[in-house]
Design an enzyme around this catalytic site. Structure first.
Site, PDB file in Angstrom:
ATOM      1  N   GLU A 221       0.984  -1.128  -0.084  1.00  0.00           N
ATOM      2  CA  GLU A 221      -0.241  -0.008  -0.078  1.00  0.00           C
ATOM      3  C   GLU A 221       1.001   1.434  -0.120  1.00  0.00           C
ATOM      4  OE1 GLU A 221      -2.946  -0.067  -0.682  1.00  0.00           O
ATOM      5  OE2 GLU A 221      -3.944  -1.744   0.052  1.00  0.00           O
ATOM      6  N   ARG A 225       0.784   3.758  -3.041  1.00  0.00           N
ATOM      7  CA  ARG A 225       0.054   5.058  -3.081  1.00  0.00           C
ATOM      8  C   ARG A 225       0.973   6.231  -2.728  1.00  0.00           C
ATOM      9  NH1 ARG A 225      -5.796   3.941  -0.329  1.00  0.00           N
ATOM     10  NH2 ARG A 225      -5.649   1.608  -0.324  1.00  0.00           N
ATOM     11  N   ASP A 365      -5.143 -10.032  -8.083  1.00  0.00           N
ATOM     12  CA  ASP A 365      -5.313  -9.171  -9.450  1.00  0.00           C
ATOM     13  C   ASP A 365      -4.033  -8.561  -9.897  1.00  0.00           C
ATOM     14  OD1 ASP A 365      -4.751  -7.488  -7.005  1.00  0.00           O
ATOM     15  OD2 ASP A 365      -6.757  -6.453  -7.139  1.00  0.00           O
ATOM     16  N   GLU A 534     -11.816   0.516 -10.658  1.00  0.00           N
ATOM     17  CA  GLU A 534     -11.479  -0.506 -11.499  1.00  0.00           C
ATOM     18  C   GLU A 534     -12.285  -0.520 -12.915  1.00  0.00           C
ATOM     19  OE1 GLU A 534      -9.547  -1.420  -7.967  1.00  0.00           O
ATOM     20  OE2 GLU A 534     -11.776  -1.119  -8.345  1.00  0.00           O
ATOM     21  N   THR A 621      -0.759   0.598 -10.255  1.00  0.00           N
ATOM     22  CA  THR A 621      -2.198  -0.002  -9.768  1.00  0.00           C
ATOM     23  C   THR A 621      -2.823   1.087  -9.467  1.00  0.00           C
ATOM     24  OG1 THR A 621      -3.030  -1.898  -9.168  1.00  0.00           O
ATOM     25  CG2 THR A 621      -1.374  -1.089  -7.792  1.00  0.00           C
TER      26      THR A 621
END
Length: 640
Positions: A221, A225, A365, A534, A621
């Site tokens: 994360e 980010r 994913d 998404e 992502t």
């Protein structure tokens, strides 16, 4: 290297020949020379008479045509002749032309779907009013971002996330001000200089201190980010000869120095592990790391660090970041897979996969997403051979099509299921909203960021590419219907699909007018919406690649639903607890990715294709765009 499509110009010439005009005289001659006609005509006096009449008529026609040509050319050459003479000749020609004219060949017709999606015959947006419509809608998204930021700034500045209803902030991601960093490059792309200045100033004044003193953070994360946001801001503010779309905020070097400090601490997740697989958690203040309580790491998390670490190595000149990241993918290459598909857990202590659960939703994913994106990032580098990434991606997509793709009952929506107990077990018709990243990834993998039109014109698409692009469009349709099937027009976190083996009654989305009300099943525990990006991400990628206007229209419908049901008047937007009822109960949480991803993709979807083009940038992502090819360059062979 893509193979060319297996047809030649001979096929094109053959197709054209089917519509080639034949002369009237050739048709008559061929008809007269057929054996049946010849026998029948000479066997009776009537036939002989008609034959002579036809020959006489043809002779008159040829003489008239010759006279017309002579008269007109003679008149033009000599500069003489009256209008009446010219009119007489012309009238004779017209009468004969009308007598023997061919029926007109109608142009190809668009299907009703094509008419709706393209808007006109060419499918191109040339009308000023259409362009103005999308500019206005893009401004609506920009206004939404400003509203979201205003709520965050008023009630939660410096916290990771805003709770918009209760008017305070919460630190759920380690306390690094994640919303500030996640939202920064969105504000840059939108040209919101005031927000860029506010966010940039906070980062310059506070973030480095936070990194030096904060405790535990999640490696994945924090990388996607915070590190990703800093690196994107570095490039968009002009670093590494970037495009410098931001005129406000700190100098690019500020973002780079903070990114290096953060990455140096995150590297402890790699150096503390006995294998190439990093631990999941890092303690920033003392640069230590440890595994999760169950000792496992998520497969998607360990394989979704490479874009960021590779770019940091390129712009800093230090290969250590890319080295550690790429060793993970090299190790994963050696592990056994099921038609390219992998379990969702991996053990950093042994370096082996754990369990048999295979899915493209949570924890699985972005493993598949980064295979193609890291290959796109590195494929033009001079050192190192990265074709294994593309090979792994292709094998995995074949596995998805063979083992996971199904159609719903009764309306045949294409969906991607799960294998909770592995390849020998049952296929669950469960599909997370997270899986809606896949249409965009498939489209990107097919054309490598080029438009479909250009890729086809340059003969760059294989049949497998076209098949993957078709699957991408089918899945995007399913993802959109997950929205439109609910009462609010917003998708649930998880959906199940009615199949030949599974159905539960009384669990529909609430929109009784939807054609797919019987196809999509939404369980009570899965009805929440977290403002996820998404689906709009895939709509953005597919619009850029296909230029099909329906993806913009779908995106607009989703945006309108966000505006109607998630907007908080005092500032910010909120997640929802149940999208199947009106009014939907609110969750009082604005995730960082709403500003970092969802609104960014919608803004780009409604905007000009030249802004952050897909063949020049790759989105991590968390939707932070990084340039391709890499910047200053790093000896990637050395980092292997």
């Amino acid at each position: 290297m893509s193979k060319s499509l297996p047809y030649s110009m001979k096929d094109v010439h053959y197709d054209n020949a089917k519509f080639r005009h034949r002369s009237f005289f050739k048709m008559v001659t061929q008809t007269l020379l057929t054996s049946n006609m010849r026998r029948e005509c000479v066997s009776c006096s009537t036939g002989k008479f008609l034959g002579l009449l036809l020959i006489f008529g043809l002779t008159c026609l040829m003489l008239t045509h010759a006279n017309k040509t002579h008269s007109v050319s003679h008149g033009l050459a000599k500069g003489i002749g009256t209008n009446e003479e010219h009119k007489e000749v012309t009238d004779v020609g017209i009468r004969f032309k009308k007598l023997f004219r061919r029926a007109p060949r109608l142009p190809p017709r668009l299907s009703p779907d094509e008419k709706v999606s393209h808007g006109n015959i060419t499918g191109k947006l040339n009308e000023p009013d259409v362009e103005e419509k999308w500019k206005a809608r893009q401004q609506n998204v920009k206004d939404a971002f400003t509203h979201a930021w205003s709520g965050y700034k008023k009630f939660a500045m410096g916290f990771d996330e805003l709770m918009p209803e209760s008017h305070h902030g919460v630190d759920g991601l380690g306390g690094l001000g994640a919303t500030v960093v996640d939202a920064l490059d969105t504000a840059m792309i939108m040209g919101l200089d005031e927000v860029v200045s506010e966010a940039g100033s906070w980062i310059e004044s506070h973030l480095l201190e936070r990194i030096n003193h904060k405790g535990q953070v999640n490696l994945f994360e924090t990388t996607i980010r915070v590190l990703g946001g800093l690196l994107s801001a570095f490039h968009l503010s002009g670093g590494d000869q970037g495009i410098a779309i931001a005129q406000k905020g700190p100098k690019p070097a500020i973002y780079l120095n903070i990114a290096k400090n953060l990455a140096d601490r995150l590297l402890s997740a790699f150096t503390s592990s006995p294998t190439a697989i990093p631990f999941s958690d890092v303690v920033l203040r003392d640069s230590s790391a440890h595994s999760a309580p169950d000792g496992l790491s998520s497969t998607s998390e360990v394989s979704t660090l490479q874009l960021e670490f590779n770019y940091l190595s390129a712009i800093s000149g230090d290969p250590k970041y890319g080295t550690k990241g790429m060793k993970v993918l090299e190790h994963l290459k050696t592990l056994p897979k099921v038609e390219g598909l992998v379990p969702i857990y991996i053990n950093p202590h042994s370096g082996e996969f754990s369990g048999n659960n295979i899915r493209l939703g949570s924890r699985g994913d972005s493993y598949y997403e980064y295979l193609i994106k890291v290959w796109l990032q590195l494929r033009t580098t001079q050192d190192g051979n990265f074709t294994y990434l593309y090979d792994m991606y292709e094998e995995a997509m074949r596995g998805v099509k063979h083992m996971l793709v199904q159609k719903s009952v009764p309306s045949e929506l294409v969906f991607v299921g799960e294998l909770p107990t592995g390849p020998k077990g049952y296929l669950s018709p469960k599909m997370d909203h997270l899986v809606c990243f896949l249409p965009g990834t498939l489209a990107l993998g097919a054309t490598k960021g080029l438009t479909k039109e250009k890729a086809m014109r340059d003969n760059l698409l294989t049949f497998e590419d076209l098949e993957n692009l078709k699957l991408a469009e089918d899945l995007a349709k399913t993802c959109f219907e997950m929205y439109s099937v609910t009462s609010t027009g917003l998708a649930p976190e998880i959906a199940y699909f009615h199949s030949k083996d599974y159905f539960e009654d009384g669990l529909d989305g609430g929109n009784k007018s939807s054609k797919y009300i019987k196809d999509i099943i939404i369980k009570h525990a899965d009805r929440h919406n977290l403002l996820r990006p998404e689906t709009v991400e895939s709509l953005f990628v597919l619009y850029r690649i296909t230029q099909d206007q329906k993806y913009r229209e779908w995106g607009w419908q989703i945006f309108e639903a966000f505006e109607k049901y998630t907007k908080i008047e005092s500032g910010g937007y909120t997640s929802l607890d149940d999208v199947t009822i009106i009014p939907p109960p609110k969750r009082d949480k604005m995730e960082t990715f709403f500003l970092g991803e969802t609104l960014k993709y919608l803004y780009l979807l409604f905007g000009d294709n030249s802004v952050i083009p897909l063949d020049k940038f790759v989105f991590n992502t968390e939707a932070h765009p990084l340039p391709i090819p890499l910047g200053k360059g790093t000896n990637m062979k050395a980092s292997m």
